[in-house]
Design a protein around this motif. Structure first.
Motif, PDB file in Angstrom:
ATOM      1  N   ASN A  97      34.986  38.326 -30.287  1.00  0.00           N
ATOM      2  CA  ASN A  97      35.356  38.778 -28.942  1.00  0.00           C
ATOM      3  C   ASN A  97      35.156  37.640 -27.947  1.00  0.00           C
ATOM      4  O   ASN A  97      34.056  37.472 -27.405  1.00  0.00           O
ATOM      5  CB  ASN A  97      34.527  39.991 -28.533  1.00  0.00           C
ATOM      6  CG  ASN A  97      34.900  40.506 -27.144  1.00  0.00           C
ATOM      7  OD1 ASN A  97      35.942  40.131 -26.586  1.00  0.00           O
ATOM      8  ND2 ASN A  97      34.070  41.362 -26.578  1.00  0.00           N
ATOM      9  N   PRO A  98      36.195  36.835 -27.681  1.00  0.00           N
ATOM     10  CA  PRO A  98      36.072  35.688 -26.768  1.00  0.00           C
ATOM     11  C   PRO A  98      35.618  36.083 -25.355  1.00  0.00           C
ATOM     12  O   PRO A  98      34.997  35.280 -24.656  1.00  0.00           O
ATOM     13  CB  PRO A  98      37.498  35.118 -26.733  1.00  0.00           C
ATOM     14  CG  PRO A  98      38.109  35.560 -28.018  1.00  0.00           C
ATOM     15  CD  PRO A  98      37.531  36.919 -28.284  1.00  0.00           C
ATOM     16  N   HIS A  99      35.890  37.311 -24.951  1.00  0.00           N
ATOM     17  CA  HIS A  99      35.516  37.754 -23.615  1.00  0.00           C
ATOM     18  C   HIS A  99      33.999  37.902 -23.453  1.00  0.00           C
ATOM     19  O   HIS A  99      33.501  38.033 -22.340  1.00  0.00           O
ATOM     20  CB  HIS A  99      36.194  39.083 -23.287  1.00  0.00           C
ATOM     21  CG  HIS A  99      37.699  38.994 -23.200  1.00  0.00           C
ATOM     22  ND1 HIS A  99      38.345  38.330 -22.170  1.00  0.00           N
ATOM     23  CD2 HIS A  99      38.678  39.446 -24.028  1.00  0.00           C
ATOM     24  CE1 HIS A  99      39.647  38.395 -22.354  1.00  0.00           C
ATOM     25  NE2 HIS A  99      39.882  39.064 -23.472  1.00  0.00           N
ATOM     26  N   SER A 100      33.271  37.875 -24.559  1.00  0.00           N
ATOM     27  CA  SER A 100      31.809  37.966 -24.481  1.00  0.00           C
ATOM     28  C   SER A 100      31.225  36.796 -23.699  1.00  0.00           C
ATOM     29  O   SER A 100      30.129  36.900 -23.135  1.00  0.00           O
ATOM     30  CB  SER A 100      31.203  37.987 -25.891  1.00  0.00           C
ATOM     31  OG  SER A 100      31.561  39.159 -26.584  1.00  0.00           O
ATOM     32  N   LEU A 101      31.961  35.684 -23.656  1.00  0.00           N
ATOM     33  CA  LEU A 101      31.480  34.503 -22.939  1.00  0.00           C
ATOM     34  C   LEU A 101      31.225  34.811 -21.469  1.00  0.00           C
ATOM     35  O   LEU A 101      30.340  34.207 -20.839  1.00  0.00           O
ATOM     36  CB  LEU A 101      32.505  33.366 -23.059  1.00  0.00           C
ATOM     37  CG  LEU A 101      32.148  32.045 -22.364  1.00  0.00           C
ATOM     38  CD1 LEU A 101      30.888  31.444 -22.995  1.00  0.00           C
ATOM     39  CD2 LEU A 101      33.316  31.066 -22.461  1.00  0.00           C
ATOM     40  N   PHE A 102      31.973  35.754 -20.910  1.00  0.00           N
ATOM     41  CA  PHE A 102      31.847  36.082 -19.497  1.00  0.00           C
ATOM     42  C   PHE A 102      30.939  37.290 -19.260  1.00  0.00           C
ATOM     43  O   PHE A 102      30.776  37.737 -18.127  1.00  0.00           O
ATOM     44  CB  PHE A 102      33.237  36.359 -18.910  1.00  0.00           C
ATOM     45  CG  PHE A 102      34.209  35.235 -19.154  1.00  0.00           C
ATOM     46  CD1 PHE A 102      34.151  34.074 -18.389  1.00  0.00           C
ATOM     47  CD2 PHE A 102      35.161  35.321 -20.165  1.00  0.00           C
ATOM     48  CE1 PHE A 102      35.030  33.030 -18.616  1.00  0.00           C
ATOM     49  CE2 PHE A 102      36.043  34.279 -20.403  1.00  0.00           C
ATOM     50  CZ  PHE A 102      35.978  33.124 -19.631  1.00  0.00           C
ATOM     51  N   ASP A 103      30.366  37.806 -20.331  1.00  0.00           N
ATOM     52  CA  ASP A 103      29.451  38.940 -20.223  1.00  0.00           C
ATOM     53  C   ASP A 103      28.078  38.439 -19.799  1.00  0.00           C
ATOM     54  O   ASP A 103      27.513  37.543 -20.415  1.00  0.00           O
ATOM     55  CB  ASP A 103      29.360  39.666 -21.569  1.00  0.00           C
ATOM     56  CG  ASP A 103      28.490  40.902 -21.491  1.00  0.00           C
ATOM     57  OD1 ASP A 103      29.023  41.977 -21.216  1.00  0.00           O
ATOM     58  OD2 ASP A 103      27.261  40.768 -21.706  1.00  0.00           O
ATOM     59  N   LYS A 104      27.527  39.026 -18.716  1.00  0.00           N
ATOM     60  CA  LYS A 104      26.232  38.566 -18.196  1.00  0.00           C
ATOM     61  C   LYS A 104      25.113  38.767 -19.215  1.00  0.00           C
ATOM     62  O   LYS A 104      24.196  37.954 -19.315  1.00  0.00           O
ATOM     63  CB  LYS A 104      25.906  39.306 -16.891  1.00  0.00           C
ATOM     64  CG  LYS A 104      26.835  38.979 -15.752  1.00  0.00           C
ATOM     65  CD  LYS A 104      26.751  37.502 -15.393  1.00  0.00           C
ATOM     66  CE  LYS A 104      27.650  37.156 -14.212  1.00  0.00           C
ATOM     67  NZ  LYS A 104      29.085  37.260 -14.545  1.00  0.00           N
ATOM     68  N   GLY A 105      25.194  39.852 -19.978  1.00  0.00           N
ATOM     69  CA  GLY A 105      24.179  40.092 -20.996  1.00  0.00           C
ATOM     70  C   GLY A 105      24.185  39.001 -22.052  1.00  0.00           C
ATOM     71  O   GLY A 105      23.134  38.543 -22.508  1.00  0.00           O
ATOM     72  N   PHE A 106      25.391  38.562 -22.451  1.00  0.00           N
ATOM     73  CA  PHE A 106      25.541  37.482 -23.420  1.00  0.00           C
ATOM     74  C   PHE A 106      24.941  36.191 -22.876  1.00  0.00           C
ATOM     75  O   PHE A 106      24.157  35.505 -23.556  1.00  0.00           O
ATOM     76  CB  PHE A 106      27.033  37.295 -23.724  1.00  0.00           C
ATOM     77  CG  PHE A 106      27.349  36.160 -24.666  1.00  0.00           C
ATOM     78  CD1 PHE A 106      27.411  36.374 -26.034  1.00  0.00           C
ATOM     79  CD2 PHE A 106      27.596  34.890 -24.185  1.00  0.00           C
ATOM     80  CE1 PHE A 106      27.709  35.337 -26.909  1.00  0.00           C
ATOM     81  CE2 PHE A 106      27.890  33.844 -25.050  1.00  0.00           C
ATOM     82  CZ  PHE A 106      27.957  34.069 -26.413  1.00  0.00           C
ATOM     83  N   GLN A 107      25.278  35.857 -21.637  1.00  0.00           N
ATOM     84  CA  GLN A 107      24.790  34.617 -21.026  1.00  0.00           C
ATOM     85  C   GLN A 107      23.270  34.629 -20.877  1.00  0.00           C
ATOM     86  O   GLN A 107      22.590  33.649 -21.236  1.00  0.00           O
ATOM     87  CB  GLN A 107      25.451  34.430 -19.653  1.00  0.00           C
ATOM     88  CG  GLN A 107      26.954  34.255 -19.715  1.00  0.00           C
ATOM     89  CD  GLN A 107      27.613  34.380 -18.354  1.00  0.00           C
ATOM     90  OE1 GLN A 107      26.952  34.490 -17.324  1.00  0.00           O
ATOM     91  NE2 GLN A 107      28.943  34.382 -18.336  1.00  0.00           N
TER      92      GLN A 107
END
Length: 224
Positions: A97-107
């Motif tokens: 899921n490339p959009h995870s990069l913009f997820d605050k939890g991921f960061q």
């Protein structure tokens, strides 16, 4: 914000505690190579199952993938590079899921883990004590400061504030949450054989409510 959102949300801390609990429950299998392979398979399957129940959140997925890769890597090399393992987990999540990069939890999750790798060791050696209690308190303080340093830019940008009492809330919450997360699985697994399980669950429920109240109170304190 009291600075403990990483504890109250499903996070890598919870996965790490569950991982240690699973390993503890499988001690009876021994340490032969065959037993280790069986234990690794059980660990990976159970953690994937847990991640599925938790909805494959970035922090849970990161921890599960990291631990799974760690378990597999032990059979190919004696050198366990944590950064490579962490990077692999991030790459795998982003491929899915490339959009995870913009997820605050991921960061926040990855920044917090990197702070544990690089900042925490440097802070932890600043204080030494023969007292196990004081040493443990300092470890919590150093860990909290490390995570806050690494995650501060995103936290401040996202929420516009940072509680000055985050150290107090973390010193109270980390041991509390660790204890609860160690007790709850045991109670659930042995619920059919433990006498007075309703009473035990009631006590745990009140402890969780007490923790929430303490965090709420600390978060509501305004320091000018």
């Amino acid at each position: 914000m009291s600075g403990v959102y990483h504890l109250l949300a499903l996070s890598g801390l919870h996965v790490a505690i569950i991982y240690k609990l699973i390993l503890a429950l499988m001690l009876f299998l021994g340490n032969s190579r065959g037993s280790k392979i069986i234990k690794s398979l059980i660990v990976i399957l159970l953690l994937i199952f847990y991640a599925a129940i938790a909805g494959f959140s970035p922090s849970i997925s990161r921890a599960v993938i990291m631990i799974s890769f760690y378990e597999v890597s032990t059979y190919f090399t004696n050198r366990k590079n944590r950064v490579i393992t962490l990077s692999f987990s991030a790459l795998l999540i982003l491929l899915i899921n490339p959009h995870s990069l913009f997820d605050k939890g991921f960061q926040l999750s990855y920044l917090a883990v990197l702070s544990i790798f690089y900042i925490f060791p440097k802070l932890n050696i600043l204080f030494t004590s023969k007292s196990r209690f004081l040493k443990r308190v300092w470890e919590i303080v150093a860990l909290s400061i490390s995570c806050q340093i690494a995650t501060f830019p995103i936290t401040y940008f996202e929420f516009g504030t940072l509680s000055p009492l985050f150290l107090v809330s973390n010193i109270v919450s980390i041991p509390f949450v660790t204890l609860l997360l160690n007790i709850l699985p045991i109670v659930v697994i042995a619920s059919e054989i433990i006498p007075g399980k309703e009473y035990i669950l009631s006590v745990l429920e009140h402890l969780i409510m007490l923790l929430n109240k303490i965090i709420e109170t600390i978060g509501g304190i305004n320091i000018n």
